[in-house]
Design a protein around this motif. Structure first.
Motif, PDB file in Angstrom:
ATOM      1  N   SER B 233       4.465   9.368  -1.607  1.00 40.22           N
ATOM      2  CA  SER B 233       4.722   9.570  -0.174  1.00 40.22           C
ATOM      3  C   SER B 233       3.721   8.784   0.674  1.00 40.22           C
ATOM      4  CB  SER B 233       4.655  11.052   0.172  1.00 40.22           C
ATOM      5  OG  SER B 233       3.403  11.583  -0.204  1.00 40.22           O
ATOM      6  N   MET B 234       2.468   8.718   0.228  1.00 34.41           N
ATOM      7  CA  MET B 234       1.475   7.992   1.012  1.00 34.41           C
ATOM      8  C   MET B 234       1.799   6.499   0.993  1.00 34.41           C
ATOM      9  SD  MET B 234      -2.527   8.489   1.257  1.00 34.41           S
ATOM     10  CE  MET B 234      -3.133   7.611  -0.161  1.00 34.41           C
ATOM     11  N   THR B 235       2.223   6.011  -0.150  1.00 27.09           N
ATOM     12  CA  THR B 235       2.588   4.598  -0.247  1.00 27.09           C
ATOM     13  C   THR B 235       3.725   4.281   0.720  1.00 27.09           C
ATOM     14  OG1 THR B 235       2.059   4.787  -2.588  1.00 27.09           O
ATOM     15  CG2 THR B 235       3.185   2.793  -1.887  1.00 27.09           C
ATOM     16  N   GLU B 236       4.735   5.099   0.715  1.00 27.02           N
ATOM     17  CA  GLU B 236       5.882   4.837   1.597  1.00 27.02           C
ATOM     18  C   GLU B 236       5.465   4.930   3.061  1.00 27.02           C
ATOM     19  OE1 GLU B 236       9.064   7.420   0.272  1.00 27.02           O
ATOM     20  OE2 GLU B 236       9.617   6.008  -1.317  1.00 27.02           O
ATOM     21  N   PHE B 237       4.625   5.893   3.360  1.00 29.46           N
ATOM     22  CA  PHE B 237       4.144   6.033   4.737  1.00 29.46           C
ATOM     23  C   PHE B 237       3.411   4.767   5.167  1.00 29.46           C
ATOM     24  CE2 PHE B 237       0.886   7.271   7.823  1.00 29.46           C
ATOM     25  CZ  PHE B 237       1.684   7.867   8.792  1.00 29.46           C
TER      26      PHE B 237
END
Lengths: 355, 355
Positions: B233-237
């Protein structure tokens, strides 16, 4: 000047998961504790707070203490009278919010709270507005001491400091920015002053994406200028549109949706006509090679893409700055700010829930 | 089935400015006329309309006529009874709008109007709504026969056909899409069906930017997964945030503003810590090399960046899909569509005026 750093930096993550010593060099401690160490060495009165200090090996604690860093597990104690409070707290935003609320009343008049790589200063600033009013602490500024590297590694030679540029309402005073700049420079680092919203895209790990998209945009600009001879305005339009669409796809549907909807085969075929100047298009050529081997790079994402079904329709290419302008005309600046806060929250939590 | 193609394709641009023959191969004609040629060869009843046919060399006109392409300078004549109308009209949107309005009443019942690389089908569709109602031509569909290459070159092996996927209100029927797919395939090309909003980012020249940003995002995903071990999720954010910010900077301030505000030196320093797996980061490495030589790539942009002063503050990282959702809650779907139409217009004309 008293400086307080909150968050030691996970030794386990840096040493065992990321293998920082082998990959990047340097010696522990890394992270917030390394920042505290260098501030102390520069002559500042530094306190480092972390609730789990007892788990840190004794020799590292001694290294900090012998440089003059005061250690405490109590955030309030570290905050007391500090002029600069730096949050190197964990990524989960709840913890950072809580620490910031706890320390706010105890900071020195005119203090500045800085986020690092773990939290956007604008998100924190907007979250803390209630507490700022309740506590009557409008004197406290908000900025960043973003290391844009892992503190303690040789790559860490700079800090990114968030400024008011591009903001409608200031979050920090010139004096506070000056104080941070001095803190960085006295510690032997370069200080970059950046508009607050740009600190994360430039400083966070996502700089990989930022730098690739940025240089890719300029590579396209060069081909458009020299070979295609298209109008500058068309080039800028296409760059903004392309990046807007990818950002929207990732924000809304994640990597699986991105891959499915953009259609990798169509991209490959389309790109074939656009290698027009091999010398001047190194990124295009790399991109075209990588498109051929996505199954090696991320087989699990390709699988996800196969199964992907869009949850609901979306306007993908609506340009965000223009939407914001219309929204402001409709509802005014104050309500707009509230909605922007909510959109950021929705963005982040939406992405988190997907996992 | 009658097919009408509007717009010959500029021989001067293809042969003298772009040097298509040397760079990409093939033989003239290129562009709309090459599409007309291949449709005729596939057995379709094809008319090619262009107001400047008299300027085209006789041998090329003969090549078209001997393959069965009817030639006319009269758009209405070409439109009469056509089931598929393809607009390979010039980039300046005014001309395409005018041609589309002129031909609309003359098309066969159930016909479909297709844009190519010169106009977004959604922009045309939204512009033509007035005429569609006045003329009572709700039977006419809108899609694309986007060559995603220069027709007439060996790279042109495919068409991108816009579908309703991701749209709230359909612009084309399944039968119309099927008809276009057959037209493409009978002409020996692959047919890619793409959501309407994705046709331009994938098919236009800006695919360079799309492909680089796309593969760059996946390269970052791989490093995050294998080395940084951060949450998906952090990567996508971070990917969405980085691309959103660059898109916003370009849309609002152009390349000069982009370069000034992102701060190239800060990016260089920040990127140094993120080369963590040389094998797996070819794009990162290229990007970092290019950051070092922006003065060779685009000295004029660096100069512009030096002089750049932001005209007004802006919320750069507000995620567009979430803004759209809030806007819909506020004003409803119909009003939202009007505003989106205006934002696109503002986006394009804003960029154009900067030049």
């Amino acid at each position: 000047m008293r400086v307080a750093v909150f968050g030691f930096g996970s030794l386990n993550y840096y040493l065992n998961k990321l293998n920082v010593r082998e990959r990047l060099g340097g010696e522990p401690p890394y992270g917030g504790s390394a920042m505290a160490l260098e501030f102390a060495k520069a002559g500042y009165n530094v306190t480092l707070a972390d609730p789990h200090l007892s788990k840190v090996p004794q020799e590292i604690l001694e290294k900090l203490e012998s440089a003059g860093v005061k250690l405490t597990e109590n955030d309030t104690e570290a905050a007391e009278g500090s002029e600069v409070a730096i949050l190197f707290t964990p990524f989960r935003s709840g913890i950072t919010f809580k620490v910031a609320e706890t320390i706010l009343p105890h900071l020195k008049e005119g203090a500045v709270i800085c986020t690092t790589c773990t939290m956007s200063v604008l998100v924190l600033h907007s979250y803390l507005q209630g507490a700022v009013l309740t506590e009557g602490r409008e004197d406290v500024g908000f900025s960043t001491m973003h290391p844009a590297a892992i503190p303690g590694t040789p790559q860490h030679q700079h800090y990114l400091i968030a400024t008011n540029e591009l903001l409608r309402n200031p979050i920090v005073t010139d004096e506070q920015v000056e104080k941070l700049k001095e803190l960085a420079e006295k510690s032997g680092k370069k200080a970059y002053l950046l508009p607050a919203e740009l600190v994360s895209p430039v400083g966070d790990m996502g700089i990989v994406t930022t730098a690739i998209a940025f240089t890719g945009a300029l590579e396209y600009y060069r081909v458009a200028r020299d070979v295609l001879k298209t109008k500058r305005s068309m080039t800028e339009f296409q760059v903004a549109q392309a990046l807007q669409v990818i950002a929207s796809l990732v924000a809304k549907y994640g990597f699986g949706g991105l891959i499915k909807l953009l259609n990798v085969d169509a991209m490959k075929d389309s790109l074939k006509s656009m290698v027009l100047d091999k010398e001047g298009q190194p990124m295009t050529i790399k991109a075209s090679e990588l498109l051929e081997k996505l199954d090696e790079i991320a087989p699990e994402l390709l699988e996800e893409a196969e199964k992907f079904e869009p949850s609901e329709p979306m306007y993908l290419s609506a340009p965000s700055p223009m939407l914001v302008e219309y929204m402001e005309d409709l509802i005014g600046d104050e309500a707009l700010k509230g909605i922007l806060r909510e959109t950021w929250k929705k963005f982040y939590s939406g992405v988190s829930e997907r996992q």
